[in-house]
Design a protein around this motif. Structure first.
Motif, mmCIF file in Angstrom:
data_model
loop_
_atom_site.group_PDB
_atom_site.id
_atom_site.type_symbol
_atom_site.label_atom_id
_atom_site.label_comp_id
_atom_site.label_asym_id
_atom_site.label_seq_id
_atom_site.Cartn_x
_atom_site.Cartn_y
_atom_site.Cartn_z
ATOM 1 N N LEU A 1 10.604 -4.206 -2.454
ATOM 2 C CA LEU A 1 10.992 -2.802 -2.497
ATOM 3 C C LEU A 1 9.869 -1.894 -2.971
ATOM 4 C CD1 LEU A 1 14.639 -2.922 -3.901
ATOM 5 C CD2 LEU A 1 13.883 -2.695 -1.541
ATOM 6 N N SER A 2 8.792 -2.442 -3.455
ATOM 7 C CA SER A 2 7.672 -1.606 -3.890
ATOM 8 C C SER A 2 6.943 -1.038 -2.682
ATOM 9 C CB SER A 2 6.705 -2.419 -4.747
ATOM 10 O OG SER A 2 6.131 -3.465 -3.983
ATOM 11 N N VAL A 3 6.326 0.126 -2.897
ATOM 12 C CA VAL A 3 5.541 0.788 -1.841
ATOM 13 C C VAL A 3 4.144 1.040 -2.383
ATOM 14 C CG1 VAL A 3 7.500 1.852 -0.659
ATOM 15 C CG2 VAL A 3 6.476 3.010 -2.600
ATOM 16 N N VAL A 4 3.161 0.939 -1.486
ATOM 17 C CA VAL A 4 1.752 1.033 -1.886
ATOM 18 C C VAL A 4 1.031 1.972 -0.931
ATOM 19 C CG1 VAL A 4 -0.398 -0.233 -2.314
ATOM 20 C CG2 VAL A 4 1.800 -1.324 -2.792
ATOM 21 N N GLN A 5 0.165 2.802 -1.490
ATOM 22 C CA GLN A 5 -0.719 3.655 -0.699
ATOM 23 C C GLN A 5 -2.162 3.319 -1.085
ATOM 24 O OE1 GLN A 5 -0.255 6.374 1.675
ATOM 25 N NE2 GLN A 5 -2.444 5.997 1.841
#
Length: 461
Positions: free
Chosen positions: A179-183
């Motif tokens: 569920l984590s998001v990374v940019q």
């Protein structure tokens, strides 16, 4: 246990120096307990049972934290209670509530404290006072069924707080790792503003992923990674949904307070070595989404659209380009509204709970002019209406002529109400007499006589 630093919590607008002091505060607190939640800038919370046993009790632990923060020049207060809401109130006075005594502690608190945690509860708190329910104990004594039927969902949530129960359920679901998001930033980003802007898009993607699984995030972990491998990681908590604006605001604070370079450079400096390599958002604590009941005319959807539009304008023009009014105290209509940057929670410039003698009672005017407008008030014979030093009128007001507008017949009036401010300072002293004038076009005006001339300060429409 809650640790609150008033100088950091009651701040207005972004301040890099204040954000660095917030990071110093967090470094001190995590030295006593590594699992710390940041409620908002200047306020953090953690479970005190384990650390208290190690340091010899809750009072001893609170004393050690306060002393360590005092060595940094940071004024702090600690509060201990069963539940976050009660602990936040206890931190105001540095109180330690014994186990099982939270309900008794809350019973003596005024109902106005409900609005401190939720700005939407201001109307509810005012209504409870008018009904004679002046304390949380009075409100908590009401049956739950009656509260839910009379005050709706907002009243039921406030009733839970009054009884010592927090918003969130006691059992939470562990978040899945995907569920984590990374940019990632390629090339590396040396400035903070593009990272804050990217945080809004990341937060939107995070919420979409949670909503698809029927979940809501109440605590998020923000991790910023620099090109040289160093990281800044913090957990941020919120009672409810962490919106895109709220996540971006916390990223801004975290970047302003972090200084990876030994020379004192920050993430916002153009010459930060290497720049920022990645930004990661992890839903550290999630609960089942119970749904959201829309208002009759869809006000919730309108608020969401307004919030998104305000965030876009802030991204283009700056954090303080979009302001919202916060009602407070004061004797004059222009002093009772404090403009606050959208997305921030801050106290008004003048507190509303003071007596404010000389304040015009009744409904507040809907329109306050940026600068008072010149006007002429005359009687039936066309002579100017004057006010003596004893507040005696030369004649009843008959016509009102605001500068730049046609003359109007006065159909009703009230006053004068004298106001003598700052009499002890001759350079700032002001003596005025105020009136309310109703005119034939259905409008009502707040007018003032100052130095023998008439001014219109506000309108009731």
């Amino acid at each position: 246990m809650v640790v609150a630093c008033p100088d950091l919590h009651l701040s207005v607008g972004p301040d890099i120096q204040r954000a660095r002091r917030h990071e110093q505060m967090m470094a001190v607190v995590t030295g006593f307990c590594p699992d710390v939640e940041v409620v908002e800038p200047g306020v953090c919370a953690f479970g005190a049972r384990g650390p208290a046993r190690y340091f010899g009790g809750e009072t001893a632990l609170a004393g050690r934290i306060t002393a360590a923060l005092a060595d940094l020049g940071v004024d702090s207060r600690t509060g201990v209670a069963d539940g976050l809401f009660a602990a936040l109130l206890a931190a105001r006075d540095g109180t330690t509530v014994p186990p099982g005594g939270t309900a008794r502690f809350l019973a003596g608190q005024p109902v106005s404290v409900l609005a401190d945690r939720d700005l939407s509860a201001q109307d509810l708190a005012a209504l409870l006072k008018r009904l004679g329910l002046c304390t949380l104990g009075d409100f908590a004594a009401l049956p739950v069924r009656d509260v839910a039927s009379r005050f709706g969902d907002a009243g039921e949530r406030a009733h839970r707080l009054a009884r010592g129960l927090d918003f969130r359920p006691l059992v939470t679901l562990p978040p899945p790792a995907d569920l984590s998001v990374v940019q990632e930033f390629d090339p590396r980003e040396p400035r903070a503003e593009p990272v804050v802007f990217a945080a809004k898009a990341l937060a939107m993607s995070l919420h979409d992923g949670l909503a698809a699984r029927g979940l809501t995030c109440v605590r998020v972990q923000i991790t910023v990674t620099w090109a040289d491998g160093r990281e800044s990681s913090r957990r941020w908590r919120h009672d409810g949904l962490l919106s895109e604006a709220a996540v971006a605001d916390r990223v801004r604070w975290q970047l302003d307070g972090w200084h990876p370079a030994p020379g004192g450079q920050t993430a916002g400096d153009e010459n930060t070595p290497g720049g920022i390599a990645a930004l990661r958002l992890l839903p550290d604590q999630v609960v089942r989404a119970a749904g959201q009941q829309l208002a009759l005319w869809g006000e919730t959807l309108v608020s969401d659209r307004v919030a998104r539009a305000a965030m876009r304008v802030q991204a283009m023009l700056g954090h303080e380009a979009v302001l919202r009014p916060v009602l407070g105290g004061g004797r004059n209509a222009g002093d009772q509204v404090t403009p606050i940057p959208f997305g921030e929670k801050t106290e008004p410039r003048l507190p509303a709970d003071r007596p404010w003698p000389g304040r015009v009672r009744g409904t507040a005017p809907g329109l306050v002019f940026p600068a008072a407008r010149e006007a002429d008030v005359t009687d039936d014979a066309g002579r100017a209406v004057t006010v003596s030093g004893r507040c005696a009128l030369s004649a009843a007001p008959a016509r009102l002529a605001v500068h730049g507008e046609p003359s109007r017949r006065v159909t009703g009036w009230a006053g004068p109400w004298p106001l003598y401010e700052r009499w002890w300072d001759p350079s700032a002293a002001r003596r005025r007499a105020r009136f309310q004038l109703a005119t034939e076009d259905g409008r009502a005006w707040l007018a003032v006589v100052k130095d023998g001339g008439w001014l219109v300060e506000a309108g009731y429409w």
